[in-house]
Design an enzyme around this catalytic site. Structure first.
Site, PDB file in Angstrom:
ATOM      1  N   ASP A  35      45.190  41.771  36.361  1.00  0.00           N
ATOM      2  CA  ASP A  35      43.832  41.943  36.864  1.00  0.00           C
ATOM      3  C   ASP A  35      43.255  43.066  36.025  1.00  0.00           C
ATOM      4  O   ASP A  35      43.674  44.221  36.152  1.00  0.00           O
ATOM      5  CB  ASP A  35      43.840  42.337  38.340  1.00  0.00           C
ATOM      6  N   HIS A  36      42.295  42.745  35.158  1.00  0.00           N
ATOM      7  CA  HIS A  36      41.900  43.762  34.168  1.00  0.00           C
ATOM      8  C   HIS A  36      41.263  44.983  34.830  1.00  0.00           C
ATOM      9  O   HIS A  36      41.178  46.034  34.225  1.00  0.00           O
ATOM     10  CB  HIS A  36      41.026  43.159  33.072  1.00  0.00           C
ATOM     11  N   HIS A  54      39.529  41.617  41.793  1.00  0.00           N
ATOM     12  CA  HIS A  54      38.950  42.922  41.471  1.00  0.00           C
ATOM     13  C   HIS A  54      38.559  43.741  42.718  1.00  0.00           C
ATOM     14  O   HIS A  54      38.913  44.907  42.844  1.00  0.00           O
ATOM     15  CB  HIS A  54      37.721  42.756  40.586  1.00  0.00           C
TER      16      HIS A  54
HETATM   17  C1  BG6 Z   1      35.849  38.580  35.372  1.00  0.00           C
HETATM   18  C2  BG6 Z   1      34.950  37.559  36.020  1.00  0.00           C
HETATM   19  O1  BG6 Z   1      37.120  38.543  35.952  1.00  0.00           O
HETATM   20  O2  BG6 Z   1      35.305  39.873  35.551  1.00  0.00           O
HETATM   21  C3  BG6 Z   1      33.553  37.644  35.444  1.00  0.00           C
HETATM   22  O3  BG6 Z   1      35.465  36.249  35.818  1.00  0.00           O
HETATM   23  C4  BG6 Z   1      33.020  39.046  35.520  1.00  0.00           C
HETATM   24  O4  BG6 Z   1      32.664  36.742  36.096  1.00  0.00           O
HETATM   25  C5  BG6 Z   1      34.035  40.052  34.953  1.00  0.00           C
HETATM   26  O5  BG6 Z   1      31.827  39.104  34.764  1.00  0.00           O
HETATM   27  C6  BG6 Z   1      33.602  41.464  35.215  1.00  0.00           C
HETATM   28  O6  BG6 Z   1      34.440  42.331  34.499  1.00  0.00           O
HETATM   29  P1  BG6 Z   1      33.905  43.739  33.987  1.00  0.00           P
HETATM   30  O7  BG6 Z   1      35.107  44.390  33.382  1.00  0.00           O
HETATM   31  O8  BG6 Z   1      32.802  43.450  33.021  1.00  0.00           O
HETATM   32  O9  BG6 Z   1      33.406  44.437  35.212  1.00  0.00           O
END
Ligand code: BG6
Length: 512
Positions: free
Chosen positions: A197-198, A260
């Protein structure tokens, strides 16, 4: 969890040798996030000395063409100057490519032969990191193939490791997540599985743990006695863009919440782990998710709000309605905004609501946690100008402008007693004078070192889906009648404001 992975002061050593195999090597994720992160690790001196990248995808191309493509892609997407010297030292002669169909066993035999050759020539010691940067429908089949070809077997007598990073979404509901878990755990040991989960790679998300548990002053007030409620906002200015084919099945809840938003919620609300060992942290996070009060149908109707954006303007630019976006159904009922109230059934959080919201085409890109404290218990200022004071709040800004700020009341200089809300602000960029990593760097580094703290365990993923399943069920049985119900560039449908207004509260809209 590795601490202080940073470019100016690398106090952690590079990981041991390994080869990183990327399935979906010609795709968007590899181009925009993975390879820039691998480059950032190289620039920070944090890539293994004996390292190789093996791209696997359906397109035919030579290793040289692949290497050129990666370099051009990283130059385009890294958001920083690419140093040719760093690139050459890290990647010349270390980027490989093999093409093939992921359904064909021959592809994996070919990959196995290439890996053995790389291990002989470059000394990557049989350590293999497989990264599944593919559509989710390919996760189980690819794991079946790599396991079937013997590429993931860890021989107990040898010290080499085989690990698999699986991208999101992990399933599309509780049953599919369970099935995927069953499937992959029949082929890999849990210690080999890294569900990514980034958000867990983001500095400020990791800092929630440090902020809470490395400081003595916050934890004593981190509970129902002092906290009135918590707001978690992950707002995006972008619309669905070119991702309609995926998003028009997923929607905002599936796309953002079980991963997230619940990651952030669990870090904010979990109990202190006994140590920062992977399983000690993951036990507490999973325990917290399991304490989320299950919603019944009536709760969903009263405590969850969905929205879909109509045409509007974001930052002065026109945005077309979601339903007019490519690969989106003209009568789509998919939500691009969701807000709901979460109750956590334990002693710490009884009666403290957590309001969570996320959406696309909102006025500002901001992810933040707002801890709203209770009002002072007694106001000695009755019948003066300062009778109505704002309660204190602590804002953890995850992005952009990563930082933490505490707001409190201060006396305005002057003879009359007048107060004003002021802030104590800590800003990462000002203090540490460096741009935070994309997030994938830490996660790749941790995986190469066998540290699973920042990856999701099977029980966490399932608990996340369990928490949101009632919302998904009710919404799919009762299609929205009033979509689209917010203009692009606004803070979502009015029902989201009413959700808090019913409780005598309001959203903290960062720009307003
Ligand atoms: C991704 C989603 O996991 O996270 C996207 O699939 C979203 O829809 C993105 O835009 C948001 O990531 P960050 O790091 O830009 O907040």
């Amino acid at each position: 969890m590795s601490v202080n992975v940073n470019e100016t002061n690398p106090i952690v050593p590079p990981p041991g040798p390994c080869a990183m195999v990327i399935f979906g090597a010609t795709g968007d994720l590899t181009k925009r996030l993975l390879m820039p992160a691998v480059y950032n690790l190289a620039a920070a001196g944090l890539l293994p000395e004996k390292f190789a990248v093996v791209g696997v995808a359906i397109e035919s191309m030579s290793a040289e063409q692949f290497a050129e493509k990666l370099k051009a892609d990283v130059k385009e997407t890294a958001g920083r100057e690419i140093d040719d010297g760093v690139w050459s030292r890290a990647f010349d002669g270390r980027l490989f490519y093999t093409s093939g169909d992921f359904g064909d066993a021959a592809t994996f035999q070919q990959l196995g032969a290439l890996l053995e050759q790389i291990e002989r020539d470059l000394g990557t010691a049989g350590n293999r990191l497989f990264y599944l940067a593919t559509p989710p429908s390919l996760f189980a089949p690819i794991i079946g193939q790599i396991a079937g070809a013997g590429l993931t077997s860890e021989d107990d007598s040898s010290s080499s490791w085989r690990r698999v990073i699986i991208e999101k979404p992990f399933g599309h509901d509780l049953d599919s997540a369970r099935e995927l878990n069953r499937d992959i755990t029949s082929k890999l040991r849990e210690r080999q599985i890294y569900r990514i989960d980034h958000y867990l790679g983001k500095e400020t998300v990791q800092n929630i743990l440090v902020f809470r548990f490395a400081n003595g002053i916050f934890e004593p007030i981190w509970n129902r006695r002092y906290i009135d409620h918590v707001q978690i906002t992950v707002a995006e200015t972008v619309g669905v863009e070119h991702r309609g084919a995926y998003y028009d099945h997923a929607g905002a809840v599936r796309d953002m919440v079980p991963n997230h938003l619940l990651q952030i919620l669990s870090l904010v609300a979990m109990e202190s782990p006994g140590s920062f060992e992977a399983d000690a942290v993951r036990d507490e996070k999973a325990k917290l998710l399991k304490a989320i009060r299950p919603l019944d149908e009536r709760d969903v109707l009263s405590a969850a709000v969905r929205g879909q954006y109509d045409a509007g303007q974001v930052a002065g630019q026109p945005v077309t309605a979601y339903r007019q976006s490519p690969n989106v159904a003209a009568d789509s009922n998919i939500e691009t905004f969701a807000a709901f109230k979460v109750a956590i059934d334990n002693w710490r959080w009884a009666d403290v609501p957590f309001y969570v919201r996320t959406g696309k085409a909102l006025p500002q890109r901001v992810s933040e946690v707002a801890i709203q404290f209770k009002r002072a218990p007694f106001m000695p200022f009755r019948e003066t100008a300062v009778e109505h004071m704002q309660p204190n709040s602590l804002i953890i800004r995850i992005q952009p402008d990563e930082g933490i700020s505490l707001s409190f009341e201060a006396k305005r200089p002057g003879i009359a007693v007048q107060t004003e809300t002021v802030k104590m602000d800590f800003n990462y960029a000002d203090y540490f004078r460096q741009t935070p990593f994309i997030g994938y760097e830490t996660l790749l580094y941790d995986c190469m070192n066998g540290d699973q703290t920042l990856f999701q365990r099977a029980d966490f993923v399932e608990a996340g889906w369990r928490a949101i399943t009632p919302i998904l069920d009710v919404w799919s049985n009762l299609p929205a009648r009033k979509f689209p119900n917010y203009s692009a560039g606004s803070w979502g449908p009015k029902e989201a404001d009413e959700l808090l207004a019913k409780d005598g509260r309001h959203w903290r809209n960062p720009s307003g």
